[in-house]
Scaffold this motif. Sequence first.
Motif, PDB file in Angstrom:
ATOM      1  N   ALA A 211       0.826  -1.203   0.000  1.00 39.61           N
ATOM      2  CA  ALA A 211       0.000   0.000   0.000  1.00 39.61           C
ATOM      3  C   ALA A 211       0.862   1.256   0.000  1.00 39.61           C
ATOM      4  O   ALA A 211       0.475   2.293  -0.549  1.00 39.61           O
ATOM      5  N   LEU A 212       2.058   1.159   0.587  1.00 39.86           N
ATOM      6  CA  LEU A 212       2.969   2.305   0.626  1.00 39.86           C
ATOM      7  C   LEU A 212       3.656   2.523  -0.714  1.00 39.86           C
ATOM      8  O   LEU A 212       3.774   3.660  -1.184  1.00 39.86           O
ATOM      9  N   LEU A 213       4.086   1.433  -1.355  1.00 41.63           N
ATOM     10  CA  LEU A 213       4.839   1.538  -2.607  1.00 41.63           C
ATOM     11  C   LEU A 213       3.855   1.548  -3.774  1.00 41.63           C
ATOM     12  O   LEU A 213       3.382   0.494  -4.218  1.00 41.63           O
ATOM     13  N   THR A 214       3.572   2.716  -4.273  1.00 41.69           N
ATOM     14  CA  THR A 214       2.498   2.858  -5.265  1.00 41.69           C
ATOM     15  C   THR A 214       2.819   2.196  -6.601  1.00 41.69           C
ATOM     16  O   THR A 214       1.912   1.863  -7.359  1.00 41.69           O
ATOM     17  N   ALA A 215       4.093   1.983  -6.905  1.00 42.76           N
ATOM     18  CA  ALA A 215       4.477   1.350  -8.175  1.00 42.76           C
ATOM     19  C   ALA A 215       4.706  -0.147  -8.008  1.00 42.76           C
ATOM     20  O   ALA A 215       5.340  -0.776  -8.847  1.00 42.76           O
ATOM     21  N   SER A 216       4.198  -0.720  -6.917  1.00 43.20           N
ATOM     22  CA  SER A 216       4.474  -2.122  -6.618  1.00 43.20           C
ATOM     23  C   SER A 216       3.266  -3.012  -6.866  1.00 43.20           C
ATOM     24  O   SER A 216       2.124  -2.546  -6.937  1.00 43.20           O
ATOM     25  N   ARG A 217       3.567  -4.305  -6.989  1.00 44.08           N
ATOM     26  CA  ARG A 217       2.514  -5.314  -6.966  1.00 44.08           C
ATOM     27  C   ARG A 217       2.977  -6.429  -6.048  1.00 44.08           C
ATOM     28  O   ARG A 217       4.185  -6.739  -5.969  1.00 44.08           O
ATOM     29  N   LEU A 218       2.036  -7.014  -5.334  1.00 48.00           N
ATOM     30  CA  LEU A 218       2.339  -8.027  -4.333  1.00 48.00           C
ATOM     31  C   LEU A 218       1.933  -9.403  -4.829  1.00 48.00           C
ATOM     32  O   LEU A 218       0.812  -9.602  -5.302  1.00 48.00           O
ATOM     33  N   THR A 219       2.870 -10.353  -4.697  1.00 46.56           N
ATOM     34  CA  THR A 219       2.580 -11.757  -4.952  1.00 46.56           C
ATOM     35  C   THR A 219       2.768 -12.531  -3.650  1.00 46.56           C
ATOM     36  O   THR A 219       3.846 -12.478  -3.049  1.00 46.56           O
ATOM     37  N   VAL A 220       1.720 -13.185  -3.200  1.00 49.51           N
ATOM     38  CA  VAL A 220       1.813 -14.053  -2.026  1.00 49.51           C
ATOM     39  C   VAL A 220       1.930 -15.485  -2.535  1.00 49.51           C
ATOM     40  O   VAL A 220       0.989 -16.015  -3.132  1.00 49.51           O
ATOM     41  N   GLN A 221       3.083 -16.090  -2.336  1.00 48.38           N
ATOM     42  CA  GLN A 221       3.314 -17.439  -2.853  1.00 48.38           C
ATOM     43  C   GLN A 221       2.669 -18.461  -1.917  1.00 48.38           C
ATOM     44  O   GLN A 221       3.056 -18.573  -0.750  1.00 48.38           O
ATOM     45  N   PRO A 222       1.705 -19.215  -2.395  1.00 48.07           N
ATOM     46  CA  PRO A 222       1.011 -20.190  -1.546  1.00 48.07           C
ATOM     47  C   PRO A 222       1.962 -21.245  -0.995  1.00 48.07           C
ATOM     48  O   PRO A 222       2.862 -21.715  -1.690  1.00 48.07           O
ATOM     49  N   GLY A 223       1.761 -21.596   0.260  1.00 47.24           N
ATOM     50  CA  GLY A 223       2.529 -22.669   0.861  1.00 47.24           C
ATOM     51  C   GLY A 223       3.990 -22.363   1.095  1.00 47.24           C
ATOM     52  O   GLY A 223       4.768 -23.272   1.394  1.00 47.24           O
ATOM     53  N   ALA A 224       4.386 -21.104   0.992  1.00 50.45           N
ATOM     54  CA  ALA A 224       5.802 -20.739   1.143  1.00 50.45           C
ATOM     55  C   ALA A 224       6.036 -20.008   2.459  1.00 50.45           C
ATOM     56  O   ALA A 224       5.122 -19.442   3.056  1.00 50.45           O
ATOM     57  N   GLY A 225       7.294 -20.033   2.890  1.00 45.09           N
ATOM     58  CA  GLY A 225       7.702 -19.310   4.080  1.00 45.09           C
ATOM     59  C   GLY A 225       8.639 -18.173   3.722  1.00 45.09           C
ATOM     60  O   GLY A 225       8.418 -17.454   2.745  1.00 45.09           O
TER      61      GLY A 225
END
Length: 249
Positions: A211-225
């Motif tokens: 939300a802070l980095l306006t030029a970013s996109r977030l990927t949440v990798q399933p099952g990862a640490g």
Amino acid sequence: MAYLGDLGGLSATRTLILLDNRGTGDSAIPADPATYRVDRIADDVEALRAHLGLDTMDLLGHSAGGGTCMLYAAAHPARLRRLVLVAPSLRVLGLQSDVDLAHVLAERSHEPWIDEAAAALTAEAADEQDLERLRMLAAPLLYGRWDDAARAQAAAEPAQFARAATDGFYAGFDPDPTLPERLAALAVPTLLVAGEHDIWPTRHAMRQLAALLTASRLTVQPGAGHFPWVDDPRAFAASVEGFLAAAPA
């Protein structure tokens, strides 16, 4: 750093240049211990770029290295083509990393090691030997699966770090209160990779960073640490390569 390996096979499509921080790996021990500090390491990144003659580059940082990369990006945005932050430390921003940690731990309540690992996470070590014992007990929390690959990496990790470099990384460092604002204005396309089960930073903390980095996109990798390229190499490499190969917006 050796623990990054080939980043899940990313080396098949990208030339990886891995920087050993001062006093670690093949890098010399500095005469001035103050140069172990995270902002001085960011200066080393710029020196390496100039030495290699790169006008611009893609920059990837993991964990504490992610903090280094955020400092670099704020200081040298024109030198970056794209930025990848994998489970980055949020300490340079003064942000909380363990957002909703209790929820993340509760999601793993079925794991046979969870009680022992969670207790080790907050236990006080009596000495260096006890600290290593607690680190290994808590290690499963950093991986999506506590399998042979995870155990091998966790066992090899201590030999890849130097105590002086670790202790000096944040010594005397105070977060710049203007850094979040400067990063918010950063136009460099940025990929944030979070592990679904990571504890520092949690995926919830990573959403706040996104939300802070306006030029970013977030990927949440399933099952990862905390080490997503270990938990699922193909998924990690495909995600990063897809981002790096994408046409500019």
